[in-house]
Motif scaffolding. Structure first.
Motif, PDB file in Angstrom:
ATOM      1  N   ILE A 159     -54.083  22.320 139.488  1.00 19.14           N
ATOM      2  CA  ILE A 159     -54.968  21.220 139.879  1.00 19.14           C
ATOM      3  C   ILE A 159     -56.361  21.573 139.363  1.00 19.14           C
ATOM      4  N   PHE A 160     -56.893  20.745 138.483  1.00 17.79           N
ATOM      5  CA  PHE A 160     -58.164  20.960 137.805  1.00 17.79           C
ATOM      6  C   PHE A 160     -59.064  19.784 138.188  1.00 17.79           C
ATOM      7  N   ILE A 176     -59.270  16.838 127.611  1.00 13.85           N
ATOM      8  CA  ILE A 176     -58.562  17.336 128.802  1.00 13.85           C
ATOM      9  C   ILE A 176     -57.249  16.593 129.008  1.00 13.85           C
ATOM     10  N   THR A 177     -57.254  15.297 128.807  1.00 15.36           N
ATOM     11  CA  THR A 177     -56.048  14.511 129.075  1.00 15.36           C
ATOM     12  C   THR A 177     -54.989  14.639 127.974  1.00 15.36           C
ATOM     13  N   GLU A 178     -55.269  15.443 126.951  1.00 12.56           N
ATOM     14  CA  GLU A 178     -54.212  15.776 125.994  1.00 12.56           C
ATOM     15  C   GLU A 178     -53.161  16.686 126.633  1.00 12.56           C
ATOM     16  N   SER A 179     -53.568  17.449 127.650  1.00 12.56           N
ATOM     17  CA  SER A 179     -52.632  18.383 128.295  1.00 12.56           C
ATOM     18  C   SER A 179     -52.562  18.232 129.811  1.00 12.56           C
ATOM     19  N   PHE A 180     -53.387  17.347 130.376  1.00 11.78           N
ATOM     20  CA  PHE A 180     -53.391  17.118 131.822  1.00 11.78           C
ATOM     21  C   PHE A 180     -53.248  15.632 132.117  1.00 11.78           C
ATOM     22  N   GLY A 181     -52.613  15.334 133.253  1.00 12.20           N
ATOM     23  CA  GLY A 181     -52.555  13.965 133.728  1.00 12.20           C
ATOM     24  C   GLY A 181     -53.740  13.653 134.628  1.00 12.20           C
ATOM     25  N   ASP A 182     -54.225  12.437 134.547  1.00  7.44           N
ATOM     26  CA  ASP A 182     -55.304  11.961 135.412  1.00  7.44           C
ATOM     27  C   ASP A 182     -54.654  11.411 136.682  1.00  7.44           C
ATOM     28  N   ALA A 183     -54.975  12.010 137.826  1.00 11.14           N
ATOM     29  CA  ALA A 183     -54.298  11.644 139.076  1.00 11.14           C
ATOM     30  C   ALA A 183     -54.403  10.162 139.389  1.00 11.14           C
ATOM     31  N   GLN A 184     -55.553   9.555 139.102  1.00 10.70           N
ATOM     32  CA  GLN A 184     -55.691   8.128 139.411  1.00 10.70           C
ATOM     33  C   GLN A 184     -54.726   7.286 138.577  1.00 10.70           C
ATOM     34  N   ASP A 206     -65.957  11.712 138.376  1.00  6.67           N
ATOM     35  CA  ASP A 206     -65.232  12.714 139.160  1.00  6.67           C
ATOM     36  C   ASP A 206     -63.738  12.504 138.935  1.00  6.67           C
ATOM     37  N   HIS A 207     -63.033  13.618 138.683  1.00  4.15           N
ATOM     38  CA  HIS A 207     -61.620  13.492 138.332  1.00  4.15           C
ATOM     39  C   HIS A 207     -60.788  14.589 138.996  1.00  4.15           C
ATOM     40  N   ILE A 208     -59.522  14.267 139.204  1.00  2.00           N
ATOM     41  CA  ILE A 208     -58.505  15.245 139.585  1.00  2.00           C
ATOM     42  C   ILE A 208     -57.447  15.210 138.492  1.00  2.00           C
ATOM     43  N   PHE A 209     -57.335  16.312 137.759  1.00  2.00           N
ATOM     44  CA  PHE A 209     -56.359  16.426 136.685  1.00  2.00           C
ATOM     45  C   PHE A 209     -55.221  17.338 137.136  1.00  2.00           C
ATOM     46  N   LEU A 210     -54.006  17.010 136.722  1.00  2.00           N
ATOM     47  CA  LEU A 210     -52.832  17.769 137.137  1.00  2.00           C
ATOM     48  C   LEU A 210     -52.011  18.190 135.925  1.00  2.00           C
ATOM     49  N   ARG A 211     -51.443  19.406 136.011  1.00  2.00           N
ATOM     50  CA  ARG A 211     -50.520  19.886 134.990  1.00  2.00           C
ATOM     51  C   ARG A 211     -49.301  20.483 135.676  1.00  2.00           C
ATOM     52  N   GLY A 212     -48.130  20.005 135.295  1.00  2.00           N
ATOM     53  CA  GLY A 212     -46.896  20.501 135.891  1.00  2.00           C
ATOM     54  C   GLY A 212     -45.986  19.353 136.282  1.00  2.00           C
ATOM     55  N   SER A 232     -73.681  10.924 150.180  1.00  2.00           N
ATOM     56  CA  SER A 232     -73.950  11.531 148.878  1.00  2.00           C
ATOM     57  C   SER A 232     -74.117  10.413 147.863  1.00  2.00           C
ATOM     58  N   ASP A 233     -74.539  10.766 146.642  1.00  2.00           N
ATOM     59  CA  ASP A 233     -74.625   9.757 145.583  1.00  2.00           C
ATOM     60  C   ASP A 233     -73.291   9.573 144.863  1.00  2.00           C
ATOM     61  N   HIS A 234     -72.320  10.444 145.127  1.00  2.00           N
ATOM     62  CA  HIS A 234     -70.957  10.302 144.599  1.00  2.00           C
ATOM     63  C   HIS A 234     -70.014   9.945 145.743  1.00  2.00           C
ATOM     64  N   LEU A 235     -68.964   9.208 145.428  1.00  2.00           N
ATOM     65  CA  LEU A 235     -67.871   9.015 146.373  1.00  2.00           C
ATOM     66  C   LEU A 235     -66.883  10.168 146.224  1.00  2.00           C
ATOM     67  N   PRO A 236     -66.293  10.631 147.312  1.00  2.00           N
ATOM     68  CA  PRO A 236     -65.227  11.631 147.193  1.00  2.00           C
ATOM     69  C   PRO A 236     -63.986  10.990 146.600  1.00  2.00           C
ATOM     70  N   LEU A 237     -63.241  11.796 145.843  1.00  2.00           N
ATOM     71  CA  LEU A 237     -61.989  11.327 145.247  1.00  2.00           C
ATOM     72  C   LEU A 237     -60.841  12.085 145.896  1.00  2.00           C
ATOM     73  N   LEU A 238     -59.886  11.337 146.458  1.00  2.00           N
ATOM     74  CA  LEU A 238     -58.784  11.919 147.223  1.00  2.00           C
ATOM     75  C   LEU A 238     -57.455  11.610 146.544  1.00  2.00           C
ATOM     76  N   ALA A 239     -56.606  12.631 146.419  1.00  2.00           N
ATOM     77  CA  ALA A 239     -55.268  12.438 145.851  1.00  2.00           C
ATOM     78  C   ALA A 239     -54.213  12.967 146.808  1.00  2.00           C
ATOM     79  N   HIS A 240     -53.123  12.227 146.936  1.00  2.00           N
ATOM     80  CA  HIS A 240     -51.952  12.634 147.708  1.00  2.00           C
ATOM     81  C   HIS A 240     -50.913  13.121 146.697  1.00  2.00           C
ATOM     82  N   ILE A 241     -50.524  14.387 146.791  1.00  2.00           N
ATOM     83  CA  ILE A 241     -49.630  14.981 145.801  1.00  2.00           C
ATOM     84  C   ILE A 241     -48.351  15.473 146.462  1.00  2.00           C
ATOM     85  N   ALA A 242     -47.221  15.023 145.938  1.00  2.00           N
ATOM     86  CA  ALA A 242     -45.917  15.489 146.403  1.00  2.00           C
ATOM     87  C   ALA A 242     -45.349  16.444 145.356  1.00  2.00           C
ATOM     88  N   PHE A 243     -44.517  17.383 145.825  1.00  2.00           N
ATOM     89  CA  PHE A 243     -43.951  18.399 144.940  1.00  2.00           C
ATOM     90  C   PHE A 243     -42.439  18.296 144.941  1.00  2.00           C
TER      91      PHE A 243
END
Length: 254
Positions: A159-160, A176-184, A206-212, A232-243
């Protein structure tokens, strides 16, 4: 399933100019995230009697704090943090390459920890990249190289996440997205929403990138609430990840 969050807390200063680590802590608590990557974290003591704010926030959430300083401002350390209530250990934290000559306020770093989620080892890297396009690209290349994400110990799942200061049309995002997925874009809705500016979000920085292959995103989006629009001046970014544990972990392919 686990929730992960990335959040630029703007030195704990809200859009009302009020400093409140407690408000950011309330945002994190309401999200239910168990792995939290924070940027622009003020941590150290500015004068005698002030407590370490980052430690206080982590303690209030029942989480362990991992901190990587990037600058010192009026006696306080500014940096990156990863907080989690899961077993974890720090792998490394270092400054990223820079071409800046302005002292230190704009220096950038990354922080890498390993989290144990029910016996599964997850590599988590948090970063905050430069505002300058060429410098940001150089930093992204460094993180994708053999000392970080390309390291033999940085095995999937990975998780990057962080404040990349990079919109989807930037060179660093595309690299980055050549080797990682964008969670959104991996979520069921596959609808990507902006995270900046908090009051009127227009840009995805703001991004959550995933590999695997074993990771599946059930939901990923910025958190909109009365609190997040002021904390804050940014919104938090939340991801729900299942394995999917039937897929073997440890492969390096995206």
């Amino acid at each position: 399933m686990i929730k992960v969050l990335t959040y630029n807390v703007h030195r704990w200063v809200g859009l009302d100019r009020r400093t409140s680590p407690e408000r950011a802590a309330a945002v994190i608590a309401a999200s239910g995230a168990r792995i939290v990557a924070l940027q622009e974290v003020k941590a150290g003591k500015a004068r005698m009697g002030w407590q370490n704010r980052a430690e206080a926030v982590a303690r209030s959430l029942g989480m362990t704090l991992h901190f990587q300083p990037t600058a010192r401002i009026f006696g306080e350390q500014l940096g990156l943090a990863i907080m989690t209530d899961l077993p974890s250990r720090r792998i490394k934290g270092e400054r990223l390459p820079s071409v800046s000559v302005d002292g230190g306020i704009s220096k950038r770093s990354a922080l890498w920890i390993e989290v144990d989620y029910e016996g599964l080892k997850i590599q988590v890297i948090n970063t905050h990249l430069s505002l300058r396009p060429n410098e940001r690209l150089m930093q992204a290349q460094t993180l994708l190289g053999e000392e970080w994400l390309g390291h033999e110990k940085c095995a999937n799942p990975v998780i990057f996440m962080g404040d990349f200061n990079a919109s989807p049309n930037s060179r660093s995002y595309r690299l980055i997205t050549e080797s990682f997925g964008d969670a959104q874009l991996m979520s069921r809705s596959a609808l990507a929403r902006p995270t900046f500016h908090a009051r009127m979000p227009l840009v995805r920085l703001d991004h959550i990138f995933l590999r695997g292959e074993m990771m599946r995103v059930t939901k990923a989006r910025p958190v909109h609430s009365v609190l997040t629009r002021s904390a804050s001046d940014h919104l938090p970014l939340l991801a729900h990840i299942a394995f999917n544990r039937s897929i073997k972990a440890g492969k390096r392919e995206a």
